[in-house]
Write a protein that holds these residues in place. Structure first.
Motif, PDB file in Angstrom:
ATOM      1  N   UNK A 346      28.519 -25.688   7.355  1.00  0.00           N
ATOM      2  CA  UNK A 346      27.353 -26.551   7.119  1.00  0.00           C
ATOM      3  C   UNK A 346      27.001 -26.563   5.638  1.00  0.00           C
ATOM      4  N   UNK A 347      26.962 -25.369   5.013  1.00  0.00           N
ATOM      5  CA  UNK A 347      26.582 -25.305   3.603  1.00  0.00           C
ATOM      6  C   UNK A 347      27.658 -25.924   2.709  1.00  0.00           C
ATOM      7  N   UNK A 348      28.892 -25.989   3.215  1.00  0.00           N
ATOM      8  CA  UNK A 348      29.991 -26.581   2.444  1.00  0.00           C
ATOM      9  C   UNK A 348      30.087 -28.089   2.625  1.00  0.00           C
ATOM     10  N   UNK A 349      29.125 -28.688   3.339  1.00  0.00           N
ATOM     11  CA  UNK A 349      29.116 -30.135   3.496  1.00  0.00           C
ATOM     12  C   UNK A 349      29.908 -30.637   4.686  1.00  0.00           C
ATOM     13  N   UNK A 350      30.236 -29.746   5.625  1.00  0.00           N
ATOM     14  CA  UNK A 350      30.966 -30.131   6.825  1.00  0.00           C
ATOM     15  C   UNK A 350      30.063 -29.950   8.040  1.00  0.00           C
ATOM     16  N   UNK A 351      30.413 -30.621   9.130  1.00  0.00           N
ATOM     17  CA  UNK A 351      29.655 -30.460  10.375  1.00  0.00           C
ATOM     18  C   UNK A 351      30.432 -29.518  11.284  1.00  0.00           C
ATOM     19  N   UNK A 352      29.891 -28.339  11.513  1.00  0.00           N
ATOM     20  CA  UNK A 352      30.557 -27.340  12.335  1.00  0.00           C
ATOM     21  C   UNK A 352      30.034 -27.329  13.755  1.00  0.00           C
ATOM     22  N   UNK A 353      30.930 -27.383  14.741  1.00  0.00           N
ATOM     23  CA  UNK A 353      30.573 -27.347  16.154  1.00  0.00           C
ATOM     24  C   UNK A 353      31.402 -26.275  16.836  1.00  0.00           C
ATOM     25  N   UNK A 354      30.828 -25.661  17.884  1.00  0.00           N
ATOM     26  CA  UNK A 354      31.564 -24.653  18.635  1.00  0.00           C
ATOM     27  C   UNK A 354      31.883 -25.193  20.022  1.00  0.00           C
ATOM     28  N   UNK A 355      33.169 -25.176  20.396  1.00  0.00           N
ATOM     29  CA  UNK A 355      33.576 -25.664  21.708  1.00  0.00           C
ATOM     30  C   UNK A 355      33.021 -24.815  22.831  1.00  0.00           C
ATOM     31  N   UNK A 356      32.562 -25.478  23.905  1.00  0.00           N
ATOM     32  CA  UNK A 356      31.982 -24.757  25.040  1.00  0.00           C
ATOM     33  C   UNK A 356      32.927 -24.656  26.217  1.00  0.00           C
ATOM     34  N   UNK A 357      33.931 -25.518  26.288  1.00  0.00           N
ATOM     35  CA  UNK A 357      34.896 -25.480  27.395  1.00  0.00           C
ATOM     36  C   UNK A 357      36.123 -26.276  26.993  1.00  0.00           C
ATOM     37  N   UNK A 358      37.252 -25.998  27.652  1.00  0.00           N
ATOM     38  CA  UNK A 358      38.459 -26.768  27.394  1.00  0.00           C
ATOM     39  C   UNK A 358      38.252 -28.238  27.770  1.00  0.00           C
ATOM     40  N   UNK A 359      37.522 -28.471  28.841  1.00  0.00           N
ATOM     41  CA  UNK A 359      37.269 -29.853  29.265  1.00  0.00           C
ATOM     42  C   UNK A 359      36.547 -30.619  28.165  1.00  0.00           C
ATOM     43  N   UNK A 360      35.537 -29.998  27.568  1.00  0.00           N
ATOM     44  CA  UNK A 360      34.780 -30.663  26.507  1.00  0.00           C
ATOM     45  C   UNK A 360      35.649 -30.865  25.265  1.00  0.00           C
TER      46      UNK A 360
END
Length: 454
Positions: A346-360
């Protein structure tokens, strides 16, 4: 101008400031992918059967069990297709169809009537876009979806502009004051008239789901809050909402938002009363420009991070994020590292997301809403189902760059020389082994994205 608050400073935009800032504003917006389906049915077995089929095809599903609920969800969620059973309590499905097709906000949404064959003629007479006989067969469902989704885009007389923005409007009114609600509706109409796509929600859990499905550019918070700090702290616990820029419209909410770490706040304190907000008023002009600045300042590549060893196959949409974190927490050190990585991205100017499931994860890759996939590998002997999911990823027709972080226990010299499974090697654009600094990882991410773009 800067407004000083206890935790730092927040930009406060005047008309002149906004006009000058627009010169460097980015206007990159990805093509939105329609992945949300609305099932309107009061019969549990029909709901379950259709929901399972749509989920299996990679769609998100929302259910309404009454006519009034269907009308509200269709208006707010803007699904790409509505499956409507005429047999509903109180307000019949035929009345729902008429109301959907007569409302400018919902008339363009394709509606498929799901009923017995004797209702097919009546469905077409009442402007239904298609008909499916109960029980619905998978082959017929796929053919109907293919026809509806292609036709609806071809016939759309007002397709979204390439630089259009999607706003998630959070209503925070804690009273039933009609004047406040009318102000919100008036604001939405002004925004829609300028080709903005408006999503609405008065519930944070629903808003998080909307954000994951539609990937809005900006969150707009309006309404009176008795305790804005408590509300915004709850918002900050929803990963997707907290990653988006937030435009606030009053001083109390702005002050509270500025004191919560991690939120990116863009105040627009010009007032949003329906008496002052008109098409050509300075107030609406300033608001529109602040929204564009917020969207331009925050549009950045989306990085989806996955702890391969602990990722479940699927997860119920109703499970809260805290429960998900407890599941992932089986490997607390690795999860803690990934959470630190998200903050760094986030601080490096990117949008970070964490996967919650293989399906998602697979759904997001299929919808092409992710710019890079980061797989964190911790197990020396991976489970067969993990390898099967990697094979499934490899089979995708289009996928983003994939970086594999080899985080197997490097303290054991024997594991340092063990090759990753063949499935992971074939999938990876790049494999990084420890010790890898955050700077080196960031360089690898930018390089992989640049190569893909080139």
């Amino acid at each position: 101008h800067l407004m000083a608050y206890p935790s730092g400073r927040v930009p406060l935009y005047s008309h002149r400031d906004v006009a000058e800032a627009l010169g460097s504003t980015l206007s990159i917006t990805p093509k939105l992918r329609d992945r949300l389906m609305l099932i309107v049915d009061a019969v549990p077995q029909f709901v379950e059967s259709l929901s399972d089929q749509l989920t299996g095809l990679g769609y998100r599903v929302v259910i309404a069990r009454s006519g009034t609920e269907a009308l509200e969800k269709a208006r707010r969620l803007q699904p790409c297709v509505i499956f409507l059973n005429p047999l509903l309590p109180l307000l019949s499905g035929w009345d729902v169809l008429t109301l959907l097709k007569s409302n400018p906000e919902t008339q363009a949404i394709p509606v498929t009537i799901t009923a017995t064959v004797i209702d097919e003629e009546q469905a077409l007479q009442n402007q239904a876009d298609s008909f499916l006989k109960l029980p619905i067969q998978p082959k017929e469902l796929k053919q109907t979806l293919q026809h509806l989704l292609v036709t609806s885009k071809e016939l759309d007389p007002h397709p979204p502009a390439n630089n259009s923005l999607t706003l998630l409007h959070l209503f925070t009114n804690q009273t039933s004051n009609r004047t406040e609600l009318s102000d919100d509706s008036h604001l939405n109409r002004l925004l829609q008239a300028r080709r903005y796509r408006i999503l609405e929600s008065d519930d944070l859990e629903q808003a998080e789901l909307l954000a994951r499905v539609w990937k809005p550019n900006v969150v707009l918070v309006s309404g009176d809050l008795d305790n804005p700090m408590e509300y915004l702290q709850q918002l900050s616990c929803h990963a997707m909402l907290a990653s988006l820029p937030i435009v606030t419209l009053d001083q109390k909410t702005t002050q509270a938002a500025s004191q919560i770490s991690g939120l990116l706040v863009f105040p627009c304190l010009v007032g949003t009363d329906s008496k002052t907000l008109e098409d050509d008023s300075p107030e609406i002009s300033t608001l529109l420009q602040v929204i564009q600045i917020a969207a331009g300042c925050v549009w950045r590549p989306s990085i989806l991070t996955v702890n391969v060893s602990t990722l479940p196959v699927s997860i119920d949409n109703d499970i809260c994020l805290d429960q998900t974190d407890e599941t992932v927490g089986q490997f607390p050190k690795e999860t803690e590292w990934l959470q630190a990585l998200l903050q760094y991205l986030q601080t490096a100017g990117l949008r970070g997301l964490m996967g919650r499931s293989w399906q998602e994860v697979i759904q997001q890759l299929e919808s092409q809403s992710i710019d890079l996939l980061l797989l964190c590998w911790t197990e020396t002997d991976p489970q067969p189902d993990v390898l099967a999911k990697l094979t499934e990823l490899q089979a995708l027709a289009s996928k983003p760059p994939i970086i594999v972080l080899d985080h197997r226990n490097s303290e054991l010299e024997s594991t340092s020389f063990l090759a990753l499974p063949e499935q992971a090697q074939q999938l990876a654009t790049c494999i990084l082994a420890p010790p890898t600094s955050m700077t080196e990882l960031l360089d690898a991410i930018h390089q992989a994205i640049a190569q893909k773009s080139g």
